[in-house]
Write a protein that holds these residues in place. Structure first.
Motif, short mmCIF file in Angstrom:
data_model
loop_
_atom_site.label_atom_id
_atom_site.label_comp_id
_atom_site.label_asym_id
_atom_site.label_seq_id
_atom_site.Cartn_x
_atom_site.Cartn_y
_atom_site.Cartn_z
N GLY A 170 0.72 -1.33 0.12
CA GLY A 170 -0.20 -0.08 0.01
C GLY A 170 0.83 1.18 0.10
N ILE A 171 0.15 2.37 -0.24
CA ILE A 171 0.82 3.77 -0.30
C ILE A 171 1.06 4.27 1.17
CG2 ILE A 171 0.71 6.10 -1.08
CD1 ILE A 171 -0.51 5.06 -3.62
N ARG A 172 2.42 4.61 1.78
CA ARG A 172 2.38 5.01 3.14
C ARG A 172 3.06 6.21 3.00
NH1 ARG A 172 1.57 1.16 6.90
NH2 ARG A 172 1.40 -0.94 6.42
N PRO A 173 2.65 7.24 3.77
CA PRO A 173 3.42 8.51 4.06
C PRO A 173 4.60 8.49 4.79
CG PRO A 173 1.62 8.40 5.81
CD PRO A 173 1.55 7.13 4.86
N ARG A 174 5.67 9.00 4.24
CA ARG A 174 6.87 9.04 4.82
C ARG A 174 7.55 10.63 5.17
NH1 ARG A 174 5.84 5.25 6.53
NH2 ARG A 174 6.91 2.98 6.29
N LEU A 175 8.17 10.91 6.14
CA LEU A 175 8.57 12.35 6.51
C LEU A 175 9.66 12.63 5.30
CD1 LEU A 175 7.92 15.00 8.01
CD2 LEU A 175 9.42 13.85 9.87
N HIS A 176 9.52 13.67 4.87
CA HIS A 176 10.88 13.95 3.96
C HIS A 176 11.93 14.82 4.85
CE1 HIS A 176 13.27 15.76 0.41
NE2 HIS A 176 12.85 14.61 0.06
N PRO A 177 13.17 14.73 4.66
CA PRO A 177 14.20 15.55 5.45
C PRO A 177 14.07 17.01 5.22
CG PRO A 177 15.24 13.89 4.20
CD PRO A 177 13.81 13.77 3.73
N ASN A 178 13.23 17.74 4.44
CA ASN A 178 12.91 18.96 4.25
C ASN A 178 11.58 19.42 5.16
OD1 ASN A 178 10.98 18.08 2.63
ND2 ASN A 178 11.78 18.95 0.70
N GLY A 179 11.03 18.29 5.75
CA GLY A 179 9.93 18.64 6.41
C GLY A 179 8.68 18.31 5.90
N GLY A 180 8.61 18.03 4.35
CA GLY A 180 7.46 17.76 3.67
C GLY A 180 7.04 16.44 3.97
N LEU A 181 6.07 15.71 3.28
CA LEU A 181 5.52 14.09 3.24
C LEU A 181 5.58 13.86 1.84
CD1 LEU A 181 2.47 14.30 5.53
CD2 LEU A 181 4.51 13.51 5.97
N GLU A 182 5.84 12.64 1.55
CA GLU A 182 6.20 11.71 0.30
C GLU A 182 5.45 10.49 0.54
OE1 GLU A 182 10.13 11.37 -0.90
OE2 GLU A 182 10.63 10.11 0.74
N TYR A 183 4.96 10.21 -0.53
CA TYR A 183 3.83 9.01 -0.31
C TYR A 183 4.80 7.92 -1.24
CZ TYR A 183 0.66 12.04 1.63
OH TYR A 183 0.02 12.80 2.75
N ARG A 184 4.86 6.53 -0.81
CA ARG A 184 5.74 5.77 -1.37
C ARG A 184 4.85 4.31 -1.43
NH1 ARG A 184 11.64 5.94 1.21
NH2 ARG A 184 12.18 8.20 0.58
N LEU A 185 4.79 3.40 -2.43
CA LEU A 185 4.19 2.17 -2.35
C LEU A 185 5.21 1.42 -1.75
CD1 LEU A 185 1.99 0.53 -3.17
CD2 LEU A 185 3.23 0.31 -5.86
N GLU A 186 4.90 0.82 -0.94
CA GLU A 186 5.58 -0.19 0.12
C GLU A 186 4.93 -1.37 0.29
OE1 GLU A 186 6.69 1.68 3.71
OE2 GLU A 186 7.70 3.65 2.85
N SER A 187 5.91 -2.10 0.47
CA SER A 187 5.36 -3.98 0.87
C SER A 187 4.98 -4.10 2.04
CB SER A 187 6.61 -4.89 0.46
OG SER A 187 7.21 -4.83 -0.87
N GLY A 188 3.96 -4.91 2.20
CA GLY A 188 3.30 -4.95 3.60
C GLY A 188 4.05 -6.33 4.29
#
Length: 222
Positions: A108-126
């Motif tokens: 599924g797609i999970r939010p991850r905190l970017h080093p610059n403070g923003g959010l990025e959404y990645r498709l990650e394995s369960g």
């Protein structure tokens, strides 16, 4: 002159109770009772393996069911250790609950905190895809124990896995990203199911026929 009340000799019920230190000393003197309980508890797993037919150890999916307190999880662990040759690196456990979803188990797609403070959404394995990726790199049979399997919405959590459980030699495109996925041949799944729970109704017949059913204790219908 009034007579005095007769003196009652004896001790009160509270005085007859041994002090806490004496009670602990009594327990310590009976250490062999505690040791016997541990030995008998460990022996339940060996006994369970003796009543399970050898064909179950070669079956890709098993479902151990029973009422609460019948040692389902313990038997599942003993069976998994037997299948893996007692190699802890080949064994993993996950527990289902009502909030468990496809994104947690498959991908599924999970939010991850970017080093610059923003959010990025990645498709990650369960959890299951990660387990299969590790199993593909290992030699030996790998076992995933799914504890309390009937507490989740299995049709939603398993997704394409329902197809792969029946057709192990096939691959299928996953919903997110279209990745072609095939279960490694050395992957086994052992689930535990509480037959006294109302959520057993969520385990439909399509899933039941994909699992072998060794018996752990008496079921609710027996």
């Amino acid at each position: 002159m009034r007579g005095r009340l007769p003196e009652v000799k004896g001790t009160s019920p509270m005085a007859e109770q041994p002090p806490t230190s004496d009670l602990m000393g009594l327990i310590l003197k009976r250490w062999w009772v505690l040791l016997l309980g541990v030995v008998l508890g460990a022996g339940l797993g060996v006994l369970a393996l003796r009543v399970v037919p050898p064909t179950y150890t070669a079956t890709a999916t098993q479902l151990i069911k029973g009422v609460p307190g019948t040692g389902k999880t313990h038997v599942a662990r003993c069976l998994a250790r037997h299948i893996t040759g007692d190699r802890p690196e080949l064994l993993s456990t996950v527990q289902f609950h009502p909030a468990y979803a496809y994104e947690d188990f498959i991908q599924g797609i999970r939010p991850r905190l970017h080093p610059n403070g923003g959010l990025e959404y990645r498709l990650e394995s369960g959890r299951f895809l990660e387990f299969c990726e590790e199993a593909a790199q290992r030699t030996g049979t790998c076992v995933l124990i799914v504890d309390e399997i009937n507490r989740a919405n299995l049709a939603r959590v398993f997704g394409e896995l329902m197809y792969l459980l029946e057709y192990r030699e096939k691959d299928v495109a996953l919903a997110a990203g279209g990745l072609r996925f095939k279960m490694p041949r050395n992957v086994r799944i052992i689930g535990t199911m509480n037959t006294a729970d109302r959520s057993i109704a969520l385990v439909d017949h399509a899933l039941r026929r994909r699992f072998a059913f060794p018996l752990a204790g008496k079921t609710a219908s027996s």
